[in-house]
Design an enzyme around this catalytic site. Sequence first.
Site, PDB file in Angstrom:
ATOM      1  N   THR A  17      31.652  -2.756 -20.109  1.00 52.74           N
ATOM      2  CA  THR A  17      32.291  -3.626 -18.937  1.00 52.74           C
ATOM      3  C   THR A  17      33.377  -3.021 -18.482  1.00 52.74           C
ATOM      4  OG1 THR A  17      33.122  -5.069 -20.410  1.00 52.74           O
ATOM      5  CG2 THR A  17      30.741  -5.746 -19.838  1.00 52.74           C
ATOM      6  N   SER A  18      33.898  -1.891 -19.119  1.00 55.03           N
ATOM      7  CA  SER A  18      35.127  -1.586 -18.748  1.00 55.03           C
ATOM      8  C   SER A  18      35.028  -0.645 -17.405  1.00 55.03           C
ATOM      9  CB  SER A  18      35.743  -0.557 -19.958  1.00 55.03           C
ATOM     10  OG  SER A  18      35.091   0.272 -20.321  1.00 55.03           O
ATOM     11  N   ARG A  19      35.076   0.980 -17.543  1.00 50.31           N
ATOM     12  CA  ARG A  19      34.903   1.323 -15.979  1.00 50.31           C
ATOM     13  C   ARG A  19      33.651   2.481 -16.572  1.00 50.31           C
ATOM     14  NH1 ARG A  19      36.542  -2.129 -13.711  1.00 50.31           N
ATOM     15  NH2 ARG A  19      38.206  -2.039 -12.512  1.00 50.31           N
ATOM     16  N   GLU A  37      29.135   4.158  -9.585  1.00 50.39           N
ATOM     17  CA  GLU A  37      28.784   2.915  -8.862  1.00 50.39           C
ATOM     18  C   GLU A  37      29.338   2.510  -7.504  1.00 50.39           C
ATOM     19  OE1 GLU A  37      30.786   0.167 -11.897  1.00 50.39           O
ATOM     20  OE2 GLU A  37      31.970  -0.423 -10.187  1.00 50.39           O
ATOM     21  N   HIS A  59      28.606  -4.922 -11.716  1.00 46.55           N
ATOM     22  CA  HIS A  59      29.955  -5.314 -11.990  1.00 46.55           C
ATOM     23  C   HIS A  59      30.450  -6.777 -11.676  1.00 46.55           C
ATOM     24  CE1 HIS A  59      34.289  -2.892 -11.470  1.00 46.55           C
ATOM     25  NE2 HIS A  59      34.396  -3.968 -11.823  1.00 46.55           N
ATOM     26  N   GLN A  60      29.828  -7.365 -12.394  1.00 43.85           N
ATOM     27  CA  GLN A  60      29.974  -8.768 -12.141  1.00 43.85           C
ATOM     28  C   GLN A  60      30.487  -9.686 -13.425  1.00 43.85           C
ATOM     29  OE1 GLN A  60      25.618  -9.905 -12.404  1.00 43.85           O
ATOM     30  NE2 GLN A  60      26.380 -11.775 -13.417  1.00 43.85           N
ATOM     31  N   ALA A  61      31.093  -8.681 -14.246  1.00 46.69           N
ATOM     32  CA  ALA A  61      31.753  -9.406 -15.549  1.00 46.69           C
ATOM     33  C   ALA A  61      32.910 -10.389 -15.286  1.00 46.69           C
ATOM     34  CB  ALA A  61      32.065  -8.218 -16.461  1.00 46.69           C
ATOM     35  N   PHE A  62      33.532 -10.033 -14.044  1.00 41.88           N
ATOM     36  CA  PHE A  62      34.982 -10.682 -13.774  1.00 41.88           C
ATOM     37  C   PHE A  62      34.494 -12.005 -12.928  1.00 41.88           C
ATOM     38  CE2 PHE A  62      35.024 -10.470  -9.460  1.00 41.88           C
ATOM     39  CZ  PHE A  62      33.876  -9.620  -8.908  1.00 41.88           C
ATOM     40  N   ASP A 116      27.791  -3.035 -17.459  1.00 44.46           N
ATOM     41  CA  ASP A 116      28.291  -3.786 -16.030  1.00 44.46           C
ATOM     42  C   ASP A 116      28.784  -2.879 -15.309  1.00 44.46           C
ATOM     43  OD1 ASP A 116      28.576  -6.185 -14.669  1.00 44.46           O
ATOM     44  OD2 ASP A 116      30.831  -5.952 -14.762  1.00 44.46           O
ATOM     45  N   ILE A 157      41.081  -8.226 -22.685  1.00 40.26           N
ATOM     46  CA  ILE A 157      39.588  -8.401 -22.891  1.00 40.26           C
ATOM     47  C   ILE A 157      39.173  -8.277 -24.414  1.00 40.26           C
ATOM     48  CG2 ILE A 157      37.437  -7.903 -22.020  1.00 40.26           C
ATOM     49  CD1 ILE A 157      38.744  -7.318 -19.329  1.00 40.26           C
TER      50      ILE A 157
HETATM   51  P1  NAD Z   1      44.503  -4.282 -21.024  1.00 37.47           P
HETATM   52  O1  NAD Z   1      45.321  -3.515 -20.333  1.00 37.47           O
HETATM   53  O2  NAD Z   1      44.894  -5.784 -21.367  1.00 37.47           O
HETATM   54  O3  NAD Z   1      43.816  -3.413 -22.377  1.00 37.47           O
HETATM   55  C1  NAD Z   1      43.535  -2.264 -22.456  1.00 37.47           C
HETATM   56  C2  NAD Z   1      43.727  -1.845 -23.940  1.00 37.47           C
HETATM   57  O4  NAD Z   1      43.069  -0.577 -23.828  1.00 37.47           O
HETATM   58  C3  NAD Z   1      44.936  -1.605 -24.082  1.00 37.47           C
HETATM   59  O5  NAD Z   1      45.267  -2.273 -25.445  1.00 37.47           O
HETATM   60  C4  NAD Z   1      45.404  -0.038 -24.315  1.00 37.47           C
HETATM   61  O6  NAD Z   1      46.338   0.266 -25.228  1.00 37.47           O
HETATM   62  C5  NAD Z   1      43.996   0.354 -24.710  1.00 37.47           C
HETATM   63  N1  NAD Z   1      43.704   1.809 -24.536  1.00 37.47           N
HETATM   64  C6  NAD Z   1      44.119   2.680 -23.867  1.00 37.47           C
HETATM   65  N2  NAD Z   1      43.881   4.042 -24.041  1.00 37.47           N
HETATM   66  C7  NAD Z   1      42.820   3.691 -25.147  1.00 37.47           C
HETATM   67  C8  NAD Z   1      42.125   4.653 -25.790  1.00 37.47           C
HETATM   68  N3  NAD Z   1      42.101   5.923 -25.729  1.00 37.47           N
HETATM   69  N4  NAD Z   1      41.124   4.104 -26.990  1.00 37.47           N
HETATM   70  C9  NAD Z   1      41.264   2.793 -27.020  1.00 37.47           C
HETATM   71  N5  NAD Z   1      42.011   1.661 -26.560  1.00 37.47           N
HETATM   72  C10 NAD Z   1      42.958   2.368 -25.557  1.00 37.47           C
HETATM   73  O7  NAD Z   1      43.068  -4.413 -20.151  1.00 37.47           O
HETATM   74  P2  NAD Z   1      42.171  -5.625 -19.926  1.00 37.47           P
HETATM   75  O8  NAD Z   1      42.389  -6.721 -19.221  1.00 37.47           O
HETATM   76  O9  NAD Z   1      41.697  -5.888 -21.383  1.00 37.47           O
HETATM   77  O10 NAD Z   1      41.120  -4.813 -19.257  1.00 37.47           O
HETATM   78  C11 NAD Z   1      40.378  -3.761 -19.873  1.00 37.47           C
HETATM   79  C12 NAD Z   1      39.370  -2.923 -18.816  1.00 37.47           C
HETATM   80  O11 NAD Z   1      38.438  -3.705 -18.385  1.00 37.47           O
HETATM   81  C13 NAD Z   1      40.260  -2.629 -17.512  1.00 37.47           C
HETATM   82  O12 NAD Z   1      40.966  -1.425 -17.651  1.00 37.47           O
HETATM   83  C14 NAD Z   1      39.134  -2.585 -16.541  1.00 37.47           C
HETATM   84  O13 NAD Z   1      38.821  -1.105 -16.308  1.00 37.47           O
HETATM   85  C15 NAD Z   1      38.019  -3.233 -17.237  1.00 37.47           C
HETATM   86  N6  NAD Z   1      37.720  -4.526 -16.447  1.00 37.47           N
HETATM   87  C16 NAD Z   1      36.427  -4.704 -16.071  1.00 37.47           C
HETATM   88  C17 NAD Z   1      36.021  -5.714 -15.375  1.00 37.47           C
HETATM   89  C18 NAD Z   1      34.639  -6.060 -14.851  1.00 37.47           C
HETATM   90  O14 NAD Z   1      34.093  -6.955 -13.900  1.00 37.47           O
HETATM   91  N7  NAD Z   1      33.681  -5.325 -15.384  1.00 37.47           N
HETATM   92  C19 NAD Z   1      37.110  -6.795 -14.898  1.00 37.47           C
HETATM   93  C20 NAD Z   1      38.364  -6.526 -15.500  1.00 37.47           C
HETATM   94  C21 NAD Z   1      38.732  -5.476 -16.245  1.00 37.47           C
END
Ligand code: NAD
Length: 336
Positions: free
Chosen positions: A232-234, A263, A295-298, A258, A155
């Site tokens: 939009t991560s967690r 949540e 939590h609708q980003a996906f 998001d 992402i």
């Molecule tokens: P991914 O595994 O491809 O990438 C995650 C990256 O974070 C990796 O490159 C990893 O090395 C890096 N990382 C780990 N620890 C770190 C730190 N301390 N500092 C900086 N970077 C660090 O995952 P992705 O597919 O890109 O998804 C990222 C996150 O987005 C997921 O873990 C999930 O929690 C979140 N997500 C949210 C939604 C949503 O609907 N809001 C949907 C999908 C994913």
Amino acid sequence: MRAAVYSTHAWERPFLEAASLSAGHALTYFAESLHIDTAPLAEGLPAVCVFANDRVDATVLRRLLAGGTQLVCLRSVGFNHVDLEAADTLGMTVLRVPAYSPYAVAEHTIGLLLSVNRKLHRAYARVREHNFALDGLLGFDLHGRTVGVIGTGRIGTVVVRILRGFGCEVLVSDPQRSAEVEALGARYVDLAELWPACDVVTLHCPLTPGTRHLVDADAIDAMRDGVVLLNTSRGAVVDSRALLAGLKSGKIGAVGLDVYEEEGDLFFRDLSEAVLQDDVFARLLTFPNVLVTGHQAFFTREAVTAIATITMANLSGFEAGNIDLANRVTAAAIRP
Ligand code: NAD
């Protein structure tokens, strides 16, 4: 394969039904989320299929195993809601959807950025009231601004690509460098350099013990005055109380979220008739410069189709004794 599908939402059921039909799996759908009281619903079923806010802790896993469940299939990328140490100890398999559409989340992130910067959420409401005054709607050009991207996985990489298209300078932080991201012109720096240099900070790392409250009071203090923060991560990557303090003091210019730390008791349901019990969240919603989506980003057609298809492939692989190891998550994923 027979599986209990927890937290089934009306919007995903057609996608799951279509995918399970072609894969030949028999799914039993439950609207309830998975927790210790609902775990017995999976009695006798070899697999459960859970969503991002189901609580798959050690007690729940033990109860599932006692009922004959051996496989936990996650309909998500994130796996922070699963006690992976317990799953490993119990010999249960956890499979996730490691990637679907990174564009879905990346594009939503940019949507939040454009909205909070240009106050689109406020303009929408104003214009409907026939208030066409521009006071309070002033934004800034993204072109030439510096954006910090934390996490340059699937992402984060798409976010970097879009931001470069806008003409932003991009600083990135990730323990694993990506040549693709560097080729886009982004520069890896440590957080001490990133916080004070960025007009916008956006989070794309997973939630692990190492990233919990990565954005805390100290990090916010170190950021630029008026910084725009996007998550939009967690939710728990950000300390919500520190975020509130930063908003109240004016240190933070705008926030697009998001996800939210707590949540699990809020999102994915209609609570419009209920009294909001979470005071931190309620306070967050009062700020004019905060935009929250649930939590609708996906949530694009492409992503939901991929989640359903990969989940069914995970069930098929387990049934055939041939799981896709790239989709398996174990406690090794959260060890430092
Ligand atoms: P991914 O595994 O491809 O990438 C995650 C990256 O974070 C990796 O490159 C990893 O090395 C890096 N990382 C780990 N620890 C770190 C730190 N301390 N500092 C900086 N970077 C660090 O995952 P992705 O597919 O890109 O998804 C990222 C996150 O987005 C997921 O873990 C999930 O929690 C979140 N997500 C949210 C939604 C949503 O609907 N809001 C949907 C999908 C994913």
